[in-house]
Scaffold this active site. Sequence first.
Site, mmCIF file in Angstrom:
data_model
loop_
_atom_site.group_PDB
_atom_site.id
_atom_site.type_symbol
_atom_site.label_atom_id
_atom_site.label_comp_id
_atom_site.label_asym_id
_atom_site.label_seq_id
_atom_site.Cartn_x
_atom_site.Cartn_y
_atom_site.Cartn_z
ATOM 1 C CD GLU A 147 25.784 13.976 50.988
ATOM 2 O OE1 GLU A 147 26.192 13.907 52.152
ATOM 3 O OE2 GLU A 147 24.771 14.624 50.656
ATOM 4 C CG HIS B 71 22.139 11.007 50.598
ATOM 5 N ND1 HIS B 71 20.893 11.530 50.304
ATOM 6 C CD2 HIS B 71 23.041 11.969 50.317
ATOM 7 C CE1 HIS B 71 21.055 12.774 49.857
ATOM 8 N NE2 HIS B 71 22.344 13.063 49.850
ATOM 9 C CG ASP C 24 24.696 17.455 49.187
ATOM 10 O OD1 ASP C 24 24.496 16.571 48.335
ATOM 11 O OD2 ASP C 24 23.855 17.774 50.045
#
Length: 321
Positions: A9, A162, A281
Site C-alpha cells: 500500500e 483503500h 503506507d
Amino acid sequence: MKVRKIALEEAFTFDAFREETAAIRSRFNPAWARYVGERIEDLGDRRIADMDAAGIDVQVLSLTSPGIQGMEDPRAAVATAARANDLLAGAVRAHPTRFAGFAALPCQDPRAAVAELERAVKQLGFKGALVNGHTRGAYLDEQRFWCIWEAAEALDVPIYVHPTDPVSPWACCQGYPIGGVPWGWAFETGSHALRVILAGVFDRFPKATMILGHMGEFLPFSLVRLDDRMDFVVARTGLEHAPSHYVRRNVLVTTSGVHDPAALRCTLDVLGSERVLFAVDYPYQRNEDAARFIESVDLSERDRALVCHGNAERVLRLRAD
Ligand code: MN
C-alpha cells in the site's frame, strides 16, 4: 537475517492531483506534511533510497487517496486514470525489480474501468487495482460495478479497497479529530467491504479477491459478533454463507500503518498466515517503522516469510528472489 519485504500500500501522486494533495496535507501536522510532500511524487531515486535504508525490496504502488475516485467528470476520470497508470507503468519499467503497480480505476464509468483494468493488467503488467473507497458516494456493491469484480476474477487479480473520507461526517466523531485517518477511515472502509459482501458479490464471483489495509479495517476483531448479530437482526442475509466466510475466503489483509503485535495476532488468528501481507503506507508511514515492526514482532520464521513476501509473490505472481 534480513527478510525480503514486498510492501502493498505505497502511495504516489502526480501533477493532476498536486494541488489537491497539497491542500489535504495542509491539514496534517506540519512536520508530517513536509515529509510526505517531499516524497509523494518521487518515482525514482529518492523513493528507492528510502526503501534501501529500511530494507524494503519491492513497493506495489498506487495513486493516493482520493485520486480518481474524487473526480466529478467521468470523461476526465477515464483520461486521468489512464495518465496515472501510464506514468506508474513507466516507473515500473525503469525499476522492474523494485516497483510494481496497482491500477487506478475510473469507476465513474464502470465499463471504462473494466477496460482500464484489462489494459493495466494485460498491457502494463499491473498486479491488480486499488480503488480509493467510494467514488463520489458510490460503493462497489452497486450492480453497475459488478462488471469490475467480474473482470478482476477473470484476470485473477485483486482489488485493493483503500480508505477515504466518508460522504458526510459522522455526528459521533464531530468536534474531535477521529472522523478520518485515526479511526473513521477504518469504519468507512470496513463498512465498504461489508456492503460488497452483503450484496452477494462473492457468491456471484467466488474467486474474486478484495484487499483491505490497516489490519483489516476493524473486521478481524468483529467477525464473531457480526455473524451472530446479523443473524439476530435479519435472520437471513440471502447469502450462501455467513459474512465471516467471505472475509476468510475473499479478503486479504495488509499490515499498513498498524505496528501493533496484538492487532497482528488477531488478524493472523482469524485469517491465517497465508492471507496477511506486509504493507507500509509510504510516505504516510515511515518504511523503517514498518520494517522494524515486522522483523521484530513475535512470529514463526515461516509466517514472517509469508507475510513479508511469500503471500505477495503467490497472489500477485511476483518473481521470488
Ligand atoms: Mn494508504
